[in-house]
Scaffold this active site. Structure first.
Site, PDB file in Angstrom:
ATOM      1  N   GLU A 258      -1.436   8.279   0.730  1.00  9.75           N
ATOM      2  CA  GLU A 258      -1.404   9.245  -0.373  1.00  9.75           C
ATOM      3  C   GLU A 258      -2.430  10.370  -0.219  1.00  9.75           C
ATOM      4  O   GLU A 258      -3.365  10.505  -1.033  1.00  9.75           O
ATOM      5  CB  GLU A 258      -1.608   8.530  -1.710  1.00  9.75           C
TER       6      GLU A 258
ATOM      7  N   GLU B 184       6.333   2.428  -2.520  1.00 12.06           N
ATOM      8  CA  GLU B 184       5.561   1.667  -3.507  1.00 12.06           C
ATOM      9  C   GLU B 184       6.098   1.941  -4.900  1.00 12.06           C
ATOM     10  O   GLU B 184       6.343   3.106  -5.254  1.00 12.06           O
ATOM     11  CB  GLU B 184       4.094   2.133  -3.548  1.00 12.06           C
TER      12      GLU B 184
HETATM   13  C1  GAL Z   1      -0.978   3.656  -5.091  1.00 14.96           C
HETATM   14  C2  GAL Z   1      -1.759   3.265  -3.845  1.00 14.96           C
HETATM   15  C3  GAL Z   1      -1.865   1.764  -3.673  1.00 14.96           C
HETATM   16  C4  GAL Z   1      -2.228   1.119  -4.977  1.00 14.96           C
HETATM   17  C5  GAL Z   1      -1.201   1.511  -6.000  1.00 14.96           C
HETATM   18  C6  GAL Z   1      -1.305   0.826  -7.329  1.00 14.96           C
HETATM   19  O1  GAL Z   1      -1.270   4.923  -5.520  1.00 14.96           O
HETATM   20  O2  GAL Z   1      -1.186   3.808  -2.700  1.00 14.96           O
HETATM   21  O3  GAL Z   1      -2.815   1.474  -2.682  1.00 14.96           O
HETATM   22  O4  GAL Z   1      -3.498   1.523  -5.338  1.00 14.96           O
HETATM   23  O5  GAL Z   1      -1.266   2.890  -6.189  1.00 14.96           O
HETATM   24  O6  GAL Z   1      -2.325   1.280  -8.122  1.00 14.96           O
END
Ligand code: GAL
EC number: 3.2.1.23
Length: 673
Positions: free
Chosen positions: A153, A312
């Site tokens: 990110e 994700e």
């Molecule tokens: C995303 C990140 C993950 C984890 C997730 C949940 O932004 O890539 O590593 O932190 O959020 O909070």
């Protein structure tokens, strides 16, 4: 050429971030057993593992990762292997404290969180290239390797650094972009407030100053920071391409406009082999499935319409908002399949096993603290089966009905200080127009303002404050050639340097809209205006009004009161084969629906108004067939008309006529033929 789908993955991607370094190896065996039970096909590993892989400078420990990748491979699970460059080990920072980024007020961030990186720092660049090289050399030929996940990110949590090495890098960037310091002076309008520079060396980042700084400088710094992160991504990507030819490289985006505002994803989309995205439901009182659909449409558009991958999202609650509700039963599957409907080639999560320690231990996971005797786990297993039944969908493309113009650079410019009204918010208008289109059951493609629009019957411009002359010409030609355009206020005002286009507003859009705007007259908080239509009906506007002077355009709706009483509020300009609509106030949902209804009539875009409000119908089409996704976000059963018979893939049942979609359920029909 690198592949554009994960190597060796023959089904949709299903899995999540897998952080086994947080657990004893005995747990790994339990993990892969459960992964098989759930039908997991791919996991992301190694994203935060640098400190373990290189415990001291130049000393490596790959043993655990070797064993992990072998274990995944033995169990038929593909690996999305991270380059861990988002968190360098502490030894690096103790040797190079200047690699920690500096905020605009001069505060240097500390180690102990994540993403604390000055992207201009040459020591950081060197160690990042080194660990990337080491990983690529070791794992290029590993049979589990499906793709590379560079960094994590970009753009969050630190979007820009303001340190001295960034200042030097910014000057080099300016010299390469503008050639001469005079060109910078001209672009930034430094004649105003006596800000003239005579040498590049005098220019600094836009650090904290007594009052508002130069807008051109602030805007260019956003561009510079974005380009600098991209340089670092490209450097890692090129190492990986070189040492692991053919294996696709990605980095996870966050296209939801509420989640990352510092990255120009149009530019990044061109650099990755596969566009991947992270999406989290934001609890702000609005319909989260609409924001989800918007982020998914934006991601697909950034991918040029090609399939992309949701890398994700969450099985249930997240843990970084003030209040983090659990997902309702069935919501996880609805969310996942809504992403798939809009082009994702699977659904992945943060994270596989819920952490016991660390900052995200209350963030949900596929294997929750409650273990497998839990609703979340049962739904995870069900989702794995559902995704498995959709395997043939891979490679098909989502069909869109309308286009919305969006440009991160314009958004950055719009968000600079000292505008006519702080209540006008470009993102709010983009959200509102998107929601109005969603409620008419129209699927949206986003487009860059200079993109070819000829295939779109209807193009909507919710808030495009900054437009190049080329973008203005692009939309004019689009309308002349038969397109229908809808433009909302405060669009086409400035050029790419935040300089007002010459002549009356809106400079870039005057011709296509057939009008000029003499003055803006924003409303005070709580104020609203009435606008009346040709048949005497009334709509309401707030936040903004303008003194619009129609030239070739016809007035459709008129301000009945307020500062612009008597002036047009909504106009329509027939130009060439097409027409261009303009609205000069902030319409509420009812007003937007009316406006989009007229424009859709002009465009011949039939609204699917026979569907209930929160029932989403989206199509993916390709060689393997036409797939109709019907997603019922409402609490009542719905009936969705099918254009022909087919097979409902999640149940295997035949479907025809009106498909019943239970409250909260999803149905995916592959139409016959
Ligand atoms: C995303 C990140 C993950 C984890 C997730 C949940 O932004 O890539 O590593 O932190 O959020 O909070």
């Amino acid at each position: 050429m690198p592949e554009t789908t994960p190597t060796g993955l023959t089904r949709l991607a299903f899995g999540g971030d897998y952080n086994p370094e947080q657990w004893p190896e005995t747990v790994w065996h339990e993990d892969v057993r459960l992964m098989r039970e759930a039908g997991v096909t791919m996991v992301s590993v190694g994203i935060f593992s640098w400190a373990l892989l290189e415990p001291s400078p130049g000393k490596y420990d790959f043993g655990w990762l070797d064993r992990l990748l072998d274990l995944l491979h033995e169990n038929g699970i593909r690996a999305d292997l991270g380059t861990p460059t988002v968190v360098p080990p502490v030894w690096f920072y103790r040797e190079h404290p200047e690699a920690l980024p500096v905020a605009a007020d001069g505060t240097r961030y500390e180690f102990g969180s994540r993403g604390a990186i000055c992207h201009s720092n040459t020591d950081y660049r060197a160690v990042a290239a080194n660990i990337t090289t080491k990983l690529a050399e070791r794992y290029a030929g590993h049979p589990a390797l499906a793709m590379w996940h560079v960094h994590n990110e970009y753009g969050v949590p630190v979007s820009a650094c303001y340190c001295d090495s960034c200042a030097a890098h910014f000057r080099r960037w300016l010299a390469a972009t503008y050639g001469t310091v005079d060109a910078v002076n001209e672009a930034w309008g430094t004649a105003f407030w006596g800000q003239r520079y005579t040498d590049f060396d005098q220019i600094n980042p836009p650090r904290v100053a007594p009052t508002v700084g130069n807008p051109g400088q602030a805007l260019d710094y956003k561009r510079f920071a974005d380009a600098t992160m991209r340089e670092n991504f490209v450097a890692e990507r090129d190492i990986l391409h070189h040492l692991a030819p053919g294996v696709p490289v990605t980095t996870n985006f966050m296209t939801a406009l509420s989640q990352c505002d510092s990255v120009d994803y149009w530019a990044w989309g061109r650099e990755v082999d596969i566009v991947t995205n992270d999406h989290y439901l934001i609890t702000d009182g609005r319909r989260t499935h609409v924001n989800l659909a918007m982020a998914a449409d934006l991601t697909r558009s950034v991918a040029g319409g090609a399939p992309w991958l949701l890398l994700e999202h969450s099985t249930s609650g997240i843990n970084w908002q003030p209040h983090n509700p659990a997902k309702a039963p069935g919501q996880m599957a609805r969310n996942s399949l809504a992403h798939v409907a809009r082009g994702s080639e699977g659904a992945m999560f943060f994270q596989w096993r819920q952490s016991r320690r660390g900052a995200e231990k209350f963030h949900s996971a596929m294997v929750p603290h409650a273990g497998t005797e839990s609703r979340v786990w049962r739904e995870v297993v069900e989702l794995g089966a559902s995704l498995d039944s959709l395997s043939t969908i891979r490679g098909t493309r989502t069909q869109a009905d309308v286009a919305v113009l969006w440009d991160w650079h314009s958004w950055w410019a719009q968000n600079l200080a000292w505008r006519p009204s702080e209540d006008h918010d470009a993102r709010e208008r983009a959200d509102a127009f998107y929601e109005a289109l969603y409620d008419r059951h129209l699927t949206v493609d986003f487009a860059h303002p200079e993109a070819d629009l000829s295939a779109c019957p209807l193009v909507v411009v919710p808030a495009l404050y900054s437009m190049t002359e080329a973008a203005g010409n692009n939309v004019r030609e689009y309308v002349e050639n038969g397109g229908t355009l809808v433009v909302s206020y405060f669009s086409g005002i400035v050029d790419e340097h935040d300089a007002v286009h010459e002549g009356p507003y809106p400079g870039a859009l005057r011709d296509v809209l057939g009008l000029t705007v003499e003055e803006f007259s924003p409303l005070l908080p709580g104020e609203s205006v009435r606008i009346t239509g040709p048949d005497g009906s009334e709509l309401t506007g707030d936040v903004w009004t303008e003194f619009v002077v129609p030239r070739e355009a016809e007035t459709v709706w008129t301000y009945a009161d307020g500062p612009a009483a008597g002036h047009p509020a909504v106009t329509r300009h027939r130009l060439g084969e097409g027409s261009a609509w303009y609205v000069s106030t902030r319409l509420d949902a009812q007003g937007l629906d009316a406006l989009l209804g007229w424009a859709a009539d002009d465009a011949g875009v039939a609204p699917r108004v026979d569907l209930p409000r929160d029932v989403e119908v989206v199509r993916r089409v390709g060689e393997s067939g036409t797939y109709l996704f019907a997603i019922n976000h409402s609490s009542s059963d719905a009936k969705v008309p099918l254009e022909g018979p087919g097979t409902e893939l999640l149940t295997g049942e035949r479907a025809a006529g009106r498909l019943v979609v239970g409250a909260g359920a999803v149905r995916v029909v592959r139409l016959d033929g």
